[in-house]
Design a protein around this motif. Structure first.
Motif, PDB file in Angstrom:
ATOM      1  N   LEU A 511      30.153 -31.404 -26.088  1.00  4.10           N
ATOM      2  CA  LEU A 511      30.219 -30.310 -27.051  1.00  4.10           C
ATOM      3  C   LEU A 511      29.663 -30.725 -28.406  1.00  4.10           C
ATOM      4  O   LEU A 511      29.808 -31.879 -28.815  1.00  4.10           O
ATOM      5  N   ALA A 512      29.047 -29.783 -29.088  1.00  2.00           N
ATOM      6  CA  ALA A 512      28.590 -30.034 -30.455  1.00  2.00           C
ATOM      7  C   ALA A 512      29.780 -30.435 -31.318  1.00  2.00           C
ATOM      8  O   ALA A 512      30.862 -29.882 -31.195  1.00  2.00           O
ATOM      9  N   GLY A 513      29.555 -31.418 -32.180  1.00  5.59           N
ATOM     10  CA  GLY A 513      30.625 -31.905 -33.033  1.00  5.59           C
ATOM     11  C   GLY A 513      31.276 -33.167 -32.495  1.00  5.59           C
ATOM     12  O   GLY A 513      32.011 -33.838 -33.214  1.00  5.59           O
ATOM     13  N   SER A 514      31.003 -33.501 -31.224  1.00  3.25           N
ATOM     14  CA  SER A 514      31.555 -34.724 -30.647  1.00  3.25           C
ATOM     15  C   SER A 514      30.603 -35.886 -30.897  1.00  3.25           C
ATOM     16  O   SER A 514      29.415 -35.701 -31.192  1.00  3.25           O
ATOM     17  N   LYS A 515      31.111 -37.101 -30.767  1.00  2.53           N
ATOM     18  CA  LYS A 515      30.306 -38.297 -30.998  1.00  2.53           C
ATOM     19  C   LYS A 515      29.163 -38.376 -29.987  1.00  2.53           C
ATOM     20  O   LYS A 515      28.029 -38.750 -30.315  1.00  2.53           O
TER      21      LYS A 515
END
Length: 556
Positions: A511-515
């Motif tokens: 997901l966007a926002g994850s490392k």
């Protein structure tokens, strides 16, 4: 009592936020009175009214073309080519309006462009209503189209950028339904005023009534926030956070709000790392962003909507029924019923779009449209009373397939498929594609039926057949993913050298926002995470990988 590791991480996360009192104060200063469901519904109402206006303006000319008072003022429309030109010139105005957002869209913001578009449409409607000659009506329709082009290239992006990922499809499909609502309203109003045969109010009032919809939008939109993505792009993070918080109806410290904010911030940071100002040439680039491929998909899907042949019915419904030997009054009743059925069929897509996805609906619609056009061609070649009745029914059937598969889809998909940095320009180009092919279809329809009659349906049947394999092999699925998630999908496809269609159907995409997503996007390749955060001037620490791995329904 001892805290778990997750609780300790969350506590440290909140401490970091609380220490930045200045940012919190700035966010609080931009707090919105409308929040949560009320804000979402108001956004849907305003953007939906904008699309009702669009539909009304498209459908209002259908029955007016054969009204006796319209014929008296504009006798030139007795010629099929001049009649088609009067209808189609509106699309040229829309094309210019859509392209203008290439230059003013990101500069002015979504809301201001919509306001300007509505004001221009009001001016155009006044000029149309006051027309006393063919040339004046031509100019007036171009002006009206100019405003509508600005709106239709901006409203879908604005609504998509303010909608939660799990309901974005259904919310924007409602806009598609409201296009048909506008068409339905215009058809019944045309029928009502048809009986005023002794006054030019027969056609002037129906045209003037579109002003009501524009005034509704102008009256409510000042109470709505700007898109959080545009705000972040304009270097106004506190306002962006306030909007994200209001849309989720959760406080600044909520992990879901932070994750959504970080996803938007990271997308902007990745795009801003190249240059402060977007160059038009970036639309033609590849690499991780895959801009050219994504913009092309938006342009092509808008082209596809028009070459299905839907505007044979939208603009010429009354004339088509008259061609089938149906009386003047009955043709108008059928045209109004056709618009009503079109609206009701469009409601089906709202419940399906987020459940079964975009691709299946597009394939279903194109297949049904192709078969319907084939049947219309066959029945047109027979040309007896029985075939005419079935043909009239098939015009309703075609509308149903289109309403489910393609009506709202082409306003949703371009906004979903493109990255934030080029989204404004991409939506301008895709909407310009819509109006270009809209003009082409509407312009050739009159002469085409005059010259090859039922052969016109064969042309559109072939075009619908062409759409099916192209959608299957080249159009990724966007359902259930945030707008920033699509950046990850295309970047991962580029890195793995595979089709983004296959990647979009996978369940293991970070997901966007994850490392993990940042690594795929290349954000952490040269800059440590903490340094990147400092450069972004953000008070919020990034979400942990545990947070990023949990898909959230409130993700915008």
């Amino acid at each position: 009592m001892a805290l778990s590791k997750e609780q300790e991480k969350h506590t440290e996360h909140l401490d970091d936020i609380s220490h930045n009192a200045q940012f919190q104060a700035e966010v609080d200063s931009h707090a919105l009175s409308l929040r949560g469901r009320k804000l979402t519904l108001t956004l849907a109402f305003v953007t939906g009214t904008g699309f009702t206006l669009f539909g009304y303006d498209q459908g209002v000319m259908s029955a007016l073309l054969s009204a006796n008072q319209f014929d008296i003022v504009f006798p030139q429309t007795r010629d099929p080519t001049l009649q088609s030109f009067l209808v189609a010139i509106y699309e040229i105005g829309c094309l210019v309006g859509a392209l203008s957002t290439l230059f003013i869209g990101d500069r002015l913001g979504r809301r201001r462009v919509i306001v300007i578009g509505c004001i221009i449409m009001i001016i155009g409607a006044i000029l149309q209503t006051a027309s006393y000659g063919y040339a004046q009506m031509i100019v007036a329709r171009i002006v009206t189209g100019l405003g509508n082009g600005m709106n239709t290239s901006t409203v879908p992006a604005y609504h998509a950028e303010c909608s939660p990922a799990d309901r974005r499809g259904s919310l924007i499909m409602i806009e598609g339904s409201l296009i048909t609502l506008g068409i339905m309203i215009s058809c019944w109003i045309d029928f009502a005023f048809f009986w005023i045969s002794g006054s030019s109010a027969q056609w002037r009032v129906p045209i003037a009534l579109q002003i009501v919809f524009a005034l509704i939008v102008l009256g409510i939109i000042p109470a709505l926030p700007e898109s959080p993505r545009w705000l972040m792009k304009a270097d106004r993070p506190a306002e962006a956070m306030a909007v994200v918080s209001a849309l989720a109806d959760k406080p600044l410290s909520d992990p879901d709000v932070q994750r959504t904010f970080n996803g938007i911030r990271e997308a902007v940071a990745m795009e801003s790392s190249k240059e402060a100002q977007m160059s038009f040439s970036e639309i033609f680039t590849g690499g991780r962003s895959q801009n050219f491929r994504r913009v092309t998909l938006g342009v092509v899907i808008q082209c596809f909507q028009q070459i299905t042949g839907i505007n044979l019915i939208t603009y010429y419904a009354t004339l088509l029924f008259e061609r089938l030997g149906i009386s003047d009054v009955n043709s108008r009743i059928l045209a109004a019923c056709n618009g009503t059925e079109y609206f009701l069929a469009s409601l089906i897509a709202i419940s399906l779009i987020d459940k079964i996805g975009r691709r299946k609906l597009m394939l279903f619609g194109a297949t049904g449209q192709c078969l319907t056009m084939v049947l219309l061609a066959i029945l047109g070649s027979i040309d007896n009373s029985a075939s005419q009745i079935v043909s009239a029914v098939l015009l309703f059937v075609f509308n149903s397939f289109f309403a489910v598969g393609w009506l709202g889809m082409t306003w949703l998909y371009p906004a979903e498929i493109t990255g934030l940095r080029v989204r404004g320009a991409a939506n301008a180009l895709s909407t310009a594609s819509n109006w270009t092919f809209n003009f082409l279809v509407v312009m050739i329809t009159g002469p085409s039926f005059n010259n090859i009659s039922w052969g016109t349906y064969i042309v559109f049947a072939s075009l619908n057949a062409l759409i099916i394999p192209i959608v299957y092999f080249f159009f990724p699925e966007t359902a259930g993913r945030s707008l920033e998630d699509m950046d990850v999908v295309f970047a991962l496809a580029y890195l793995e050298k595979v089709s983004p269609v296959g990647v979009s159907l996978r369940k293991d995409v970070p997901l966007a926002g994850s490392k993990e997503a940042e690594e795929i996007l290349g954000i952490t390749s040269s800059t440590p995470r903490n340094e990147t955060d400092e450069k972004r001037n953000s008070p919020l620490p990034p979400p942990s990988s545990e947070e990023g791995g949990n898909r959230d329904n409130l993700q915008v």
